[in-house]
Motif scaffolding. Structure first.
Motif, mmCIF file in Angstrom:
data_model
loop_
_atom_site.group_PDB
_atom_site.id
_atom_site.type_symbol
_atom_site.label_atom_id
_atom_site.label_comp_id
_atom_site.label_asym_id
_atom_site.label_seq_id
_atom_site.Cartn_x
_atom_site.Cartn_y
_atom_site.Cartn_z
ATOM 1 N N TYR A 258 -1.089 -6.322 1.251
ATOM 2 C CA TYR A 258 -2.333 -6.828 1.099
ATOM 3 C C TYR A 258 -2.564 -7.472 0.112
ATOM 4 C CZ TYR A 258 -3.273 -2.863 -2.163
ATOM 5 O OH TYR A 258 -3.058 -2.009 -3.247
ATOM 6 N N GLU B 215 -3.056 -9.240 -3.629
ATOM 7 C CA GLU B 215 -3.243 -8.380 -4.861
ATOM 8 C C GLU B 215 -4.835 -8.278 -5.345
ATOM 9 O OE1 GLU B 215 -1.179 -10.445 -7.920
ATOM 10 O OE2 GLU B 215 -2.264 -12.000 -7.703
ATOM 11 N N SER C 8 -7.919 -4.972 -1.539
ATOM 12 C CA SER C 8 -7.612 -3.519 -0.967
ATOM 13 C C SER C 8 -6.882 -3.503 0.677
ATOM 14 C CB SER C 8 -8.793 -2.494 -1.239
ATOM 15 O OG SER C 8 -9.831 -2.897 -0.198
ATOM 16 N N CYS C 9 -6.433 -2.383 0.750
ATOM 17 C CA CYS C 9 -5.846 -2.397 1.848
ATOM 18 C C CYS C 9 -6.697 -2.403 3.002
ATOM 19 C CB CYS C 9 -5.044 -0.977 2.097
ATOM 20 S SG CYS C 9 -4.051 -0.832 3.729
ATOM 21 N N THR C 10 -6.485 -3.078 4.033
ATOM 22 C CA THR C 10 -7.421 -3.554 5.250
ATOM 23 C C THR C 10 -6.859 -2.814 6.528
ATOM 24 O OG1 THR C 10 -6.494 -5.466 5.747
ATOM 25 C CG2 THR C 10 -8.575 -5.500 4.172
ATOM 26 N N SER D 128 -6.093 5.508 3.002
ATOM 27 C CA SER D 128 -6.835 4.990 1.756
ATOM 28 C C SER D 128 -8.210 4.419 2.217
ATOM 29 C CB SER D 128 -6.000 4.198 0.942
ATOM 30 O OG SER D 128 -5.821 2.943 1.439
ATOM 31 N N THR D 129 -8.023 3.895 3.461
ATOM 32 C CA THR D 129 -9.568 3.152 3.872
ATOM 33 C C THR D 129 -10.170 4.100 4.792
ATOM 34 O OG1 THR D 129 -8.104 2.116 5.880
ATOM 35 C CG2 THR D 129 -8.449 0.781 3.925
ATOM 36 N N CYS E 83 1.000 -1.155 -0.158
ATOM 37 C CA CYS E 83 -0.110 0.136 0.024
ATOM 38 C C CYS E 83 0.940 1.246 -0.041
ATOM 39 C CB CYS E 83 -1.006 0.109 1.485
ATOM 40 S SG CYS E 83 -1.893 1.415 1.341
#
Length: 104
Positions: A73, A75, A78-80, A86-87, A66
């Protein structure tokens, strides 16, 4: 690797049983460890110019970095990371929360 006299035992067993049903192979597979079977299949494919079917969709273990929080994360997702910007909801939205204290 079994060759010559040591391999002859299995060939004799196959002949004795007239193994048309694959009984010996089935029992041999049950007897072997999973890692040995995996190694054999890879060895066999390499020696007989066989590759895995490229049309099969296997889950990959590829992870992406990320660029916002530098976390990783999968592929396919998405970023968790909860702390990742970004989340986070965008500034000004009803669910946006800032821990910054405004200047007086």
């Amino acid at each position: 690797m079994a060759t010559g006299k040591s391999a002859q035992q299995i060939y004799t067993l196959l002949e004795e049983l007239e193994d048309s049903e694959g009984l010996v192979l089935s029992e041999l597979i049950n007897y072997m460890r999973g890692d040995d079977i995996k190694d054999f299949v890879e060895y066999f494919r390499l020696n007989h110019d066989m590759r895995n079917d490229e049309t099969e969709e296997f889950e990959t273990n590829k992870y992406v970095l990320c660029m916002t929080c530098q976390g990783t994360y999968h592929e396919d997702g998405s970023c968790t990371n909860e702390d990742c910007e970004s989340t986070q909801p965008t500034s000004g939205s009803s669910s946006y929360f800032s821990s910054l204290i405004p200047e007086c």
